[in-house]
Design an enzyme around this catalytic site. Structure first.
Site, mmCIF file in Angstrom:
data_model
loop_
_atom_site.group_PDB
_atom_site.id
_atom_site.type_symbol
_atom_site.label_atom_id
_atom_site.label_comp_id
_atom_site.label_asym_id
_atom_site.label_seq_id
_atom_site.Cartn_x
_atom_site.Cartn_y
_atom_site.Cartn_z
ATOM 1 N N ASP A 39 40.469 30.512 -6.002
ATOM 2 C CA ASP A 39 41.158 30.640 -7.290
ATOM 3 C C ASP A 39 41.340 32.116 -7.624
ATOM 4 O OD1 ASP A 39 41.388 28.315 -9.780
ATOM 5 O OD2 ASP A 39 41.704 30.420 -10.318
ATOM 6 N N ASN A 90 46.863 23.275 -4.768
ATOM 7 C CA ASN A 90 46.796 22.693 -6.108
ATOM 8 C C ASN A 90 47.004 23.694 -7.245
ATOM 9 O OD1 ASN A 90 45.360 20.736 -8.237
ATOM 10 N ND2 ASN A 90 44.199 22.659 -8.223
ATOM 11 N N TYR A 155 59.376 24.623 -13.972
ATOM 12 C CA TYR A 155 58.244 23.868 -13.414
ATOM 13 C C TYR A 155 58.762 22.645 -12.656
ATOM 14 C CZ TYR A 155 53.750 21.272 -13.749
ATOM 15 O OH TYR A 155 52.601 20.562 -13.491
ATOM 16 N N LYS A 159 58.455 21.743 -8.745
ATOM 17 C CA LYS A 159 57.760 20.515 -8.339
ATOM 18 C C LYS A 159 58.684 19.601 -7.517
ATOM 19 C CE LYS A 159 53.675 21.330 -10.257
ATOM 20 N NZ LYS A 159 52.543 21.758 -9.401
#
Ligand SMILES: NC(=O)c1ccc[n+]([C@@H]2O[C@H](COP(=O)([O-])OP(=O)(O)OC[C@H]3O[C@@H](n4cnc5c(N)ncnc54)[C@H](O)[C@@H]3O)[C@@H](O)[C@H]2O)c1
Length: 279
Positions: A39, A90, A155, A159
């Site tokens: 991260d 992710n 977004y 996606k």
């Protein structure tokens, strides 16, 4: 198929410090996997890794927009553990804005983290998995990758691209021993919403408008919690599903949209109206 395909495997989870990624790391740890919690949030990743019992988890500071850094982490993981079974791409951020108010910088930021983040992960792990003859790449998209996402157009664009990338690569990779899945959740209760950048120049308090819009769409208590989301993802991975869509009402919305797209138009219109502050 083994009852627990995660036992003694090696997994990297990007965006592992929070929300769905964190829950995935914890679930993989419980299932006996060695987990690299990657991260951009260094201390958050360390906290998650330290809390996973058994000493098999490790933290890595990683910005998925940096292709070389992603490649270095994937290669270091394989050098240290001898294999890479799972890569969960992710990591994510959100932007609530109408296109009329967006700059190119807004577009770049969202596409960099989401689409290029997934491309960097895929291009780093796929050659290694091909050499191994096994491995599973799990890319997190969203239901906004299958349905229109007004007010989240950048977004939704990223996606949709992640869905296209994943399902196409899945075809190419299958005969070569590598699996690819794409995860399309509906609303999950994480910090992504409070962290979202909100651009609404016609309002003094854009964040409040966004929150009202979100609450109108789905109250927090109706959102799935991250632990259940992680379970749904791992269940789909175990079954090697191409598209992993949850919860059930999200899956239903997707089916209705496929049958007759205008059915979902009122939802899109009410989201837009709430964001514009119209009654
Ligand atoms: N929460 C939802 O309702 C929902 C729905 C559909 C899809 N998703 C997707 O699920 C994924 C996880 O989101 P979440 O809801 O758990 O959000 P979250 O904000 O709780 O977690 C996202 C994590 O990604 C990390 N991150 C952000 N930019 C990064 C970067 N450049 N490099 C590395 N790490 C980075 C953040 O630090 C954070 O730890 C995202 O891809 C998101 O788009 C979420």
């Amino acid at each position: 198929m083994s009852r627990n395909p995660f036992q003694n495997t090696v997994a990297i989870v990007t965006g592992g410090a929070s929300g769905i990624g964190r829950a995935l790391c914890e679930a993989l740890g419980r299932h006996g996997a060695t987990v690299v919690v990657a991260d951009v949030d260094e201390s958050g990743a360390k906290q998650v890794a330290d809390a996973i019992p058994g000493g098999r988890a490790q933290a890595a500071t990683l910005d998925v927009t940096q292709g070389e850094a992603v490649r270095a982490l994937v290669e270091a993981t394989v050098r240290e553990h001898g294999r890479l079974d799972y890569l969960f791409n992710n990591a994510g951020v959100a932007l609530a804005a109408e296109v009329r108010d967006m700059t190119l910088e807004h577009w770049r930021r969202i596409l960099d983290v989401h689409l290029w983040g997934v491309i960097h992960g895929t291009m780093s792990a796929y050659p290694i998995m091909l050499r191994q003859g096994f491995g599973h790449i799990v890319n997190t998209a969203s239901i906004a990758g299958l349905l229109p996402g007004p007010v989240m157009t950048a977004y939704s664009t990223a996606k949709h691209a992640i869905v296209g990338l994943s399902l196409s690569l899945r075809c190419e990779a299958a005969e070569l021993g590598v699996r690819v899945s794409v995860v399309c959740p509906g609303f999950v209760r994480s910090r992504i919403f409070e962290r979202a950048a909100v651009v609404q120049p016609r309002w003094d308090e854009p964040r409040e408008v966004f929150q009202a819009c979100l609450d109108a769409a789905v109250p927090p208590e109706r959102m799935m919690d991250c632990t259940r989301a992680a379970e749904a993802i791992l269940a789909g991975v175990r079954r090697n599903r191409g598209l992993i869509i949850f919860p059930f009402r999200t899956w239903l919305a997707w089916w209705l949209y496929r049958l007759w797209p205008p059915l979902l138009r009122p939802i899109a219109q009410s989201t837009l109206a709430a964001f514009r502050g119209q009654p």
